[in-house]
Write a protein that holds these residues in place. Structure first.
Motif, short mmCIF file in Angstrom:
data_model
loop_
_atom_site.label_atom_id
_atom_site.label_comp_id
_atom_site.label_asym_id
_atom_site.label_seq_id
_atom_site.Cartn_x
_atom_site.Cartn_y
_atom_site.Cartn_z
N UNK A 180 52.25 33.94 42.05
CA UNK A 180 50.99 34.58 42.11
C UNK A 180 50.62 34.48 43.47
N UNK A 216 49.45 37.91 45.87
CA UNK A 216 48.45 38.08 46.76
C UNK A 216 48.70 38.59 48.32
N UNK A 237 50.18 43.44 42.10
CA UNK A 237 49.81 43.14 41.10
C UNK A 237 50.57 41.85 40.34
N UNK A 266 48.87 38.82 24.49
CA UNK A 266 48.14 40.01 25.15
C UNK A 266 48.87 40.87 25.74
N UNK A 267 48.97 41.99 25.40
CA UNK A 267 49.76 43.07 26.57
C UNK A 267 48.85 43.47 27.54
N UNK A 268 49.51 43.64 28.69
CA UNK A 268 48.80 43.80 29.85
C UNK A 268 49.80 44.95 30.65
N UNK A 269 49.03 46.08 30.99
CA UNK A 269 50.00 47.09 31.91
C UNK A 269 49.62 46.70 33.41
N UNK A 270 50.58 46.74 34.15
CA UNK A 270 50.52 46.37 35.54
C UNK A 270 51.00 47.61 36.34
N UNK A 271 50.42 47.67 37.31
CA UNK A 271 51.07 48.62 38.70
C UNK A 271 52.23 48.12 39.30
N UNK A 295 42.50 39.07 36.22
CA UNK A 295 42.49 38.32 37.43
C UNK A 295 42.23 38.62 38.89
N UNK A 347 45.43 33.52 43.64
CA UNK A 347 45.36 34.64 44.15
C UNK A 347 44.17 34.39 45.40
N UNK A 370 42.54 48.89 39.89
CA UNK A 370 42.81 48.70 38.40
C UNK A 370 44.54 48.26 38.40
N UNK A 371 44.73 47.45 39.38
CA UNK A 371 46.33 46.90 39.48
C UNK A 371 46.74 46.36 38.16
N UNK A 372 45.72 45.45 37.69
CA UNK A 372 45.82 44.90 36.39
C UNK A 372 44.96 44.99 35.22
N UNK A 373 45.68 45.72 34.04
CA UNK A 373 45.15 46.31 33.01
C UNK A 373 45.33 45.74 31.82
N UNK A 374 44.37 44.56 31.44
CA UNK A 374 44.58 43.80 30.11
C UNK A 374 44.34 44.58 28.86
N UNK A 375 45.31 44.63 27.85
CA UNK A 375 44.77 45.04 26.57
C UNK A 375 44.46 44.16 25.63
#
Lengths: 257, 318
Positions: free
Chosen positions: A130, A134, A139, A167-172, B70, B103, B180-185
């Motif tokens: 993590x 940063x 991401x 939890x499903x999470x989308x990341x760039x 985050x 972070x 929106x680098x991180x998009x929790x569902x």
């Protein structure tokens, strides 16, 4: 996908680590070294992503020459090349120092993903991946229990939360993922893999070459055997004697019957 | 200089670890002679904090902070830390805190000492961390007492929070920089009809010392003879020998049975946090240095394969 996997060499989980009164490990030479458990899962995940999507896997490890063992193990399992970030006193680095050193060593690679184990079995800071996100403006997701590449710009991950929740999470992309153990079944290296490993390149970058200085903003001042919080009653004797005593404790002290 | 304690909440309910962190922050504030400010992203939770001994409560109400993200959390906390001139930032070691704090640690170039179990102030301020799978403890100093600390579950007692009275100050922050680098569902649970170990009276729990899946019946038969539930440590679940719903520890369930019988469990910190509240802990492990013995009421340093079958036999003959 160009994937960097961070692999740490740690003392085996079953090691009997001992410290002297002044807080120095006293039996270092007797301890077995192995690949940090969750890093092995991270490596396997990287290899599976590469197999599905194509690309390159680079195994990175920080430490003295001893860490070449874990790099070679990664190469034998299918990683394409290794990077040894050479420093003698890796153990004196705090999490932030370590992340900065790794950053300095990989910042010129045009990477899509950094994968690392959730936490090391030695210091257990659980931060490297993590912090790196940063520092490199990536991401990130921690506690990852599943990955699905969506397209060239995004990945979907399954994160493990508390109490059986996910939890499903989308990341760039690019991204840094810290992998929870149990996400996959790590492979063993094949004989062919071990033969191929010998031809794969391992770059070496030393901390000095990278112009790295540890700041040690947090610092271990003392190590010691933990103070016991409870007075443990040890039950000893032959197997039959132990079992009889245990039955007595069950009945008369713990009162479970 | 001041201490900032971050309060995690979900649907208006304050996380237990955050309450424990308040106790820790109050004790530390008294020792270091520093004011303690609490920071929370929910109005109801902020009101609940009013009856505690705090110097300030900062509440940020923003729809973007209802769900955890985050990047957003780090951005907000960066502004709060700057506004409040906070030097020590304290949180419970929750899955959110361990996710966003690094972070900010990197961004502000301030150290984060995670998963601590306490602190000392004599002669100098250090936090206590368990390392090498709980086999060793360490005292860690923080440069200029300026950085982040997270406290593990059970480090302080929530029922020891000092009461007082404190006003809530509403603060607005600039979230326009959020990406929106991180998009929790959505959050979901995987197993339906999951086993609820938290209500079990007796738990027989299995660790790596069981050796292989084929050995599990030894533990299962003991559990049957004790009318107990079967539990497991993380590796046993990772290897696929028992389902996740049987897992005890930080990534599994927290249990408080009358008796917790640990078979071949070394007792890493992540396991201990899930079971150390048990009324009685009995540990069987052939490694005398296994950390489980630090918290066990009864310890048996023997091969479980010798003890357990005999014990089952005796129990069944009873």
């Amino acid at each position: 996908m160009k994937i960097v996997v961070l692999v740490k060499q740690v003392f085996d989980k079953d090691s009997n680590i001992n410290v002297s009164g002044d807080g120095v490990l006293t039996n270092r030479e007797d301890l077995t070294l192995s690949t940090n458990e969750s890093d092995a899962y991270a490596l396997e995940e990287a290899l599976q992503i590469k197999e599905k999507n194509g690309g390159e896997v680079i195994v990175v490890s920080v430490g003295n020459d001893s860490v070449l063992t874990v790099i070679k193990d990664g190469l034998a399992k299918g990683a394409d090349r290794g990077l040894h970030v050479k420093i003698d006193n890796e153990e004196s680095l705090d999490a932030l120092d370590l992340a900065k050193l790794i950053h300095a060593s990989i910042k010129d690679e045009n990477i899509d993903m950094v994968l690392s184990g959730l936490q090391s079995d030695d210091k257990g800071n659980g931060q490297t991946g993590i912090l790196l996100a940063e520092l490199m403006n990536l991401s990130h997701a921690s506690l990852v229990m599943g990955t699905e590449i969506q397209d060239d710009n995004s990945i979907r991950v399954k994160r493990e939360l508390e109490g059986g929740w996910f939890q499903w999470t989308d990341l760039s992309l690019p991204t840094s993922l810290t992998i929870q153990s149990g996400i996959n079944k790590p492979r063993y290296s094949s004989l062919r893999g071990i033969m191929m490993m010998k031809k794969k390149p391992i770059d070496v970058k030393s901390a000095e070459d990278l112009g790295f200085t540890a700041l040690q903003k947090s610092k271990v001042m003392k190590m010691y055997i933990p103070e016991k919080t409870k007075e443990t009653v040890y039950i000893e004797g032959s197997v039959n004697e132990i079992v009889d005593q245990l039955m007595d404790k069950f009945a008369n002290e713990i009162k479970i019957f | 200089m001041s201490i900032l304690v971050f309060i995690q909440q979900e649907n208006g309910k304050i996380n237990r670890l955050s309450l424990e962190a308040i106790t820790g922050a109050q004790q530390l504030g008294a020792k270091l002679n520093q004011p303690v400010t609490a920071c929370v992203f929910d109005e109801n939770s902020a009101n609940e904090l009013k009856s505690y001994k705090l110097d300030k409560i900062v509440c940020i109400n923003d729809s973007q902070l209802v769900e955890y993200n985050p990047i957003t959390f780090a951005n907000v906390m960066e502004q709060i830390i700057s506004n409040e001139n906070s030097t020590l930032i304290i949180a419970g070691h929750t899955y959110e805190a361990r996710d966003w704090i690094p972070r900010l640690s990197a961004r502000l170039d301030l150290p984060f000492v995670s998963d601590c179990t306490g602190f000392k102030t004599d002669p100098n301020f250090v936090v206590i961390r368990s390392i090498y799978q709980g086999k060793i403890s360490s005292d860690v100093s923080i440069e200029n007492n300026n950085g982040f600390i997270s406290f593990q579950s059970g480090s302080f007692r929530a029922d020891e929070i000092q009461v007082g009275s404190c006003e809530v100050i509403q603060v607005s922050v600039d979230l326009s920089q959020s990406t929106d680098l991180v998009r929790p569902g959505e959050k979901f649970q995987e197993a339906t009809g999951a086993v609820d170990l938290s209500r079990a009276k007796i738990i027989v729990s299995v660790g790596r010392g069981i050796g292989k899946e084929e050995n599990l019946p030894i533990a299962e038969e003991l559990a049957k003879s004790l009318n107990a539930e079967i539990g497991a440590s993380r590796p046993v679940v990772d290897y696929g020998w028992l389902p996740h719903e049987r897992q005890v520890g930080s990534s599994g369930q927290t249990v408080i049975p009358k008796m917790y019988l640990a078979l071949g469990i070394s007792g890493a910190v992540q396991h201990q946090v899930g079971m150390k509240g048990s009324d009685c802990i009995v540990a069987i492990n052939k490694d005398p240095n296994a950390p489980i013995f630090e918290i066990a009421d009864y310890g048996i340093v023997e091969d479980l394969f010798e003890i357990v079958p005999k014990l089952t036999e005796k129990l069944n003959a009873r």
